[in-house]
Design a protein around this motif. Structure first.
Motif, PDB file in Angstrom:
ATOM      1  N   GLU A 156       0.841  -1.183   0.000  1.00 10.36           N
ATOM      2  CA  GLU A 156       0.000   0.000   0.000  1.00 10.36           C
ATOM      3  C   GLU A 156       0.882   1.241   0.000  1.00 10.36           C
ATOM      4  N   ALA A 157       0.427   2.296  -0.692  1.00  3.84           N
ATOM      5  CA  ALA A 157       1.174   3.544  -0.716  1.00  3.84           C
ATOM      6  C   ALA A 157       1.128   4.212   0.650  1.00  3.84           C
ATOM      7  N   VAL A 158       2.202   4.875   1.013  1.00  2.00           N
ATOM      8  CA  VAL A 158       2.245   5.631   2.255  1.00  2.00           C
ATOM      9  C   VAL A 158       1.603   6.985   2.011  1.00  2.00           C
ATOM     10  N   PRO A 159       0.642   7.416   2.855  1.00  2.00           N
ATOM     11  CA  PRO A 159      -0.013   8.694   2.645  1.00  2.00           C
ATOM     12  C   PRO A 159       1.008   9.824   2.499  1.00  2.00           C
ATOM     13  N   GLY A 160       0.787  10.670   1.503  1.00  2.38           N
ATOM     14  CA  GLY A 160       1.669  11.807   1.308  1.00  2.38           C
ATOM     15  C   GLY A 160       2.816  11.527   0.354  1.00  2.38           C
ATOM     16  N   GLU A 161       3.075  10.242   0.043  1.00  2.00           N
ATOM     17  CA  GLU A 161       4.159   9.922  -0.867  1.00  2.00           C
ATOM     18  C   GLU A 161       3.727  10.143  -2.310  1.00  2.00           C
ATOM     19  N   THR A 162       4.665  10.537  -3.158  1.00  2.79           N
ATOM     20  CA  THR A 162       4.393  10.709  -4.578  1.00  2.79           C
ATOM     21  C   THR A 162       4.556   9.361  -5.281  1.00  2.79           C
ATOM     22  N   ALA A 163       3.576   9.011  -6.114  1.00  2.00           N
ATOM     23  CA  ALA A 163       3.640   7.736  -6.822  1.00  2.00           C
ATOM     24  C   ALA A 163       4.810   7.747  -7.797  1.00  2.00           C
ATOM     25  N   ALA A 164       5.502   6.626  -7.892  1.00  2.00           N
ATOM     26  CA  ALA A 164       6.644   6.508  -8.793  1.00  2.00           C
ATOM     27  C   ALA A 164       6.161   6.391 -10.237  1.00  2.00           C
ATOM     28  N   THR A 165       6.840   7.089 -11.133  1.00  2.00           N
ATOM     29  CA  THR A 165       6.578   6.976 -12.563  1.00  2.00           C
ATOM     30  C   THR A 165       7.808   6.403 -13.222  1.00  2.00           C
ATOM     31  N   ALA A 178       0.771  -2.362 -19.240  1.00  2.00           N
ATOM     32  CA  ALA A 178       0.774  -1.154 -18.415  1.00  2.00           C
ATOM     33  C   ALA A 178      -0.053  -1.337 -17.143  1.00  2.00           C
ATOM     34  N   VAL A 179      -1.214  -1.964 -17.275  1.00  2.00           N
ATOM     35  CA  VAL A 179      -2.076  -2.167 -16.099  1.00  2.00           C
ATOM     36  C   VAL A 179      -1.415  -3.125 -15.111  1.00  2.00           C
ATOM     37  N   LYS A 180      -0.826  -4.205 -15.614  1.00  2.00           N
ATOM     38  CA  LYS A 180      -0.151  -5.157 -14.727  1.00  2.00           C
ATOM     39  C   LYS A 180       0.980  -4.462 -13.957  1.00  2.00           C
ATOM     40  N   LEU A 181       1.712  -3.610 -14.657  1.00  2.00           N
ATOM     41  CA  LEU A 181       2.815  -2.907 -14.003  1.00  2.00           C
ATOM     42  C   LEU A 181       2.314  -1.858 -13.025  1.00  2.00           C
ATOM     43  N   ARG A 182       1.301  -1.135 -13.414  1.00  2.00           N
ATOM     44  CA  ARG A 182       0.761  -0.069 -12.561  1.00  2.00           C
ATOM     45  C   ARG A 182       0.323  -0.621 -11.209  1.00  2.00           C
ATOM     46  N   TRP A 183      -0.254  -1.814 -11.226  1.00  2.00           N
ATOM     47  CA  TRP A 183      -0.810  -2.381  -9.994  1.00  2.00           C
ATOM     48  C   TRP A 183       0.057  -3.487  -9.391  1.00  2.00           C
ATOM     49  N   GLY A 184       1.237  -3.718  -9.942  1.00  2.00           N
ATOM     50  CA  GLY A 184       2.149  -4.701  -9.367  1.00  2.00           C
ATOM     51  C   GLY A 184       1.652  -6.126  -9.458  1.00  2.00           C
ATOM     52  N   LEU A 229       7.204   2.504 -22.710  1.00  2.00           N
ATOM     53  CA  LEU A 229       5.978   2.455 -21.939  1.00  2.00           C
ATOM     54  C   LEU A 229       6.182   3.240 -20.648  1.00  2.00           C
ATOM     55  N   THR A 230       5.329   4.230 -20.410  1.00  2.00           N
ATOM     56  CA  THR A 230       5.419   5.039 -19.200  1.00  2.00           C
ATOM     57  C   THR A 230       4.248   4.686 -18.276  1.00  2.00           C
ATOM     58  N   VAL A 231       4.555   4.340 -17.040  1.00  2.00           N
ATOM     59  CA  VAL A 231       3.554   3.879 -16.089  1.00  2.00           C
ATOM     60  C   VAL A 231       3.737   4.582 -14.764  1.00  2.00           C
ATOM     61  N   GLU A 232       2.637   5.064 -14.219  1.00  2.00           N
ATOM     62  CA  GLU A 232       2.652   5.617 -12.862  1.00  2.00           C
ATOM     63  C   GLU A 232       2.108   4.569 -11.911  1.00  2.00           C
ATOM     64  N   GLN A 233       2.872   4.248 -10.887  1.00  2.00           N
ATOM     65  CA  GLN A 233       2.452   3.243  -9.910  1.00  2.00           C
ATOM     66  C   GLN A 233       1.132   3.669  -9.267  1.00  2.00           C
TER      67      GLN A 233
END
Length: 241
Positions: free
Chosen positions: A43-52, A206-212, A235-239
């Motif tokens: 899970e993402a930590v609140p306040g963290e910027t998602a990795a691209t 892209a979807v598989k990568l975005r959601w791990g 391919l550019t993906v934002e986590q």
């Protein structure tokens, strides 16, 4: 009340939405490695910027983690959808329909959609009535469950099922194509229009990568074979948050 043509305020990000960006660099590759190393249920930590991250399509496919699939305990109800996340009266299905329309529809009270036209890229069909369209999860809910989502919290599964953050996640297509696909992966099903295969493989990856999410062996082999015949664009993906 007179209906009006409106654009939902949430929408989906348009940057990587329809394919690729030619972006490279050592920093991006380092970020990519960190993304792949993260467990699927993280899970993402609140306040963290998602990795691209950015990586060529064929390398992206090669880097997908391989694992056996397990559908034990799956229920479609584990992925709550369609929700009105921003409270504007339009649920996720309606948001996608309005955004993907090639001729904008009228949106009236209660987000009732009338008129409009859509192009179903799976089969190249022009559709003039929203009732003839399904909103397809490019990576089906059952496939996501098999590939790691079974370990997620319910809230994360809900966000997956209603992902407006990347336009590759959800797509308006003819009901016939969506129901033909069901929960099949690219080793078992591809869009009827052969010219759509490269786009589909790109969006699936892209979807598989975005959601791990992981892939199984046959899925990896199919993606590898298909990607070999596609432009090896970045391919550019934002986590996913």
């Amino acid at each position: 009340m007179k209906s009006t043509t409106v654009k939902p305020t949430v929408g989906r990000k348009s940057g990587p939405a329809r394919g690729v960006r030619l972006i490279a660099g050592l920093g991006a590759m380092v970020a990519w490695g960190a993304l792949l190393a993260a467990p699927a249920q993280a899970e993402a930590v609140p306040g963290e910027t998602a990795a691209t991250v950015s990586v060529p399509l064929r390398q992206a496919v090669a880097d997908l983690p391989v694992a056996d699939e397990d559908r034990t305990g799956y229920s479609r109800s584990a992925f709550r959808h369609w929700v009105d996340e921003d409270g504007d009266g339009c649920n996720t299905r309606a948001e996608v329909l309005v955004e993907e329309a090639v001729t904008p529809p009228d949106v009236g009270d209660g987000c009732r959609i009338s008129g409009g036209e859509w192009d179903s890229y799976y089969d190249g069909q022009r559709v003039g009535n929203a009732s003839g369209l399904d909103i397809d999860h490019v990576v089906p809910l059952a496939e996501a469950w098999d590939s790691g989502a079974s370990e997620w919290r319910a809230e994360r599964r809900m966000r997956y099922a209603n992902d407006l953050g990347d336009a590759r996640a959800l797509v308006a297509v003819t009901a016939r194509q969506n129901r033909s696909k069901a929960d099949k992966d690219p080793a078992e099903w591809l869009p009827a229009l052969s010219d759509a295969h490269c786009r589909y493989v790109t969006e699936w990856t892209a979807v598989k990568l975005r959601w791990g999410l992981t892939v199984d062996t046959r899925e990896r082999e199919a993606l590898t074979s298909l990607a070999a015949g596609c432009p090896d664009e970045t391919l550019t993906v934002e986590q996913a948050p």
